[in-house]
Design an enzyme around this catalytic site. Sequence first.
Site, PDB file in Angstrom:
ATOM      1  N   GLU A 217      70.483 -22.786 -48.870  1.00 22.61           N
ATOM      2  CA  GLU A 217      69.111 -22.345 -49.097  1.00 22.61           C
ATOM      3  C   GLU A 217      69.102 -20.832 -49.307  1.00 22.61           C
ATOM      4  OE1 GLU A 217      66.779 -24.413 -49.516  1.00 22.61           O
ATOM      5  OE2 GLU A 217      67.487 -26.263 -48.555  1.00 22.61           O
ATOM      6  N   ASP A 242      60.825 -42.252 -56.969  1.00 21.91           N
ATOM      7  CA  ASP A 242      60.257 -41.496 -55.850  1.00 21.91           C
ATOM      8  C   ASP A 242      59.997 -40.046 -56.244  1.00 21.91           C
ATOM      9  OD1 ASP A 242      59.492 -41.450 -52.982  1.00 21.91           O
ATOM     10  OD2 ASP A 242      61.120 -39.981 -52.847  1.00 21.91           O
TER      11      ASP A 242
END
Length: 304
Positions: A217, A242
């Site tokens: 991240e 999804d």
Amino acid sequence: MNSQLSKAGIYTDFSGLAELKAGARKQSPQARKEVARQFEAMFIQIMLKSMRDAGNLGAEGSSDQVRFYQQMFDKQIALDLANNKGMGLAQVFEQQLGNEPRSATAAADLGMPGRRSFNVKPLPVAAPVNVAKPAASESKPTWSPDSPEDFIRELWPMAKQVAQKLGTTPEVLIAQAALETGWGKKMPAGDKGSMNLFGIKADSGWKGQKVNVSTLEYREHIAVRERASFRAYESTEQSMEDYAAFLQNNPRYQTALKHAADPERFLHELQQAGYATDPRYAKKIKGIMASERFAGVVNQLKAG
């Protein structure tokens, strides 16, 4: 060293390596020293490769050419490190090659207990153990395309359907999935696998299966390693479906969906809405789409 044995300072110097092998067979002390350094270089190279594999290189690191030169660089760095201070392993290897007793001091340098010898006796053969096979429901879903071309072709039919629902183009979805998964090679796996093409995390509202893995991240534009839970699916088709539902049911992505027909604007708005923490997320996806390799396969699929 002035000996010709020290010529193997470049990993492509096969003549120098051949002389090392010949000297080692003659039990030359100088050859043992050089061979030990080569062993240490191989160990360092494995460590460097593991460190690279742990990171997500994105679009810039996905080409065969980039990977080829990275491997060359890592091999040379490994040799250079081993030929200087190294990690202390060369001494251990050298003693093992010469069957010399290993001092307690050398062992302490590596954080290991001292031993009189580095010879290892063979372990007794244990009786075979019957290991129960996992039930079908516990098996890990797998999908690993052989090449970026296969990745694009195999996802194309489903990407067309989902892109139509979102009002965008299938190549945008495939390029995003390519960045998120390293062309299908780095999907969040954990113990069960995930088939997660778009890096969607499992928040408190997710009721399905999930995997907990290490992820890269960006915090204040600095890459950091964190652990996070990701959604897990039974197939790439479920992941695609999804993804569409995730965007459509989340108010923060409504602006992106309004501009879905414009791929560049769509990706820009996704990033602005916080889909990913990478500050160059949209740019990397656009870079994949603009590559000749990617565009060539997409044009073939559209023509066919």
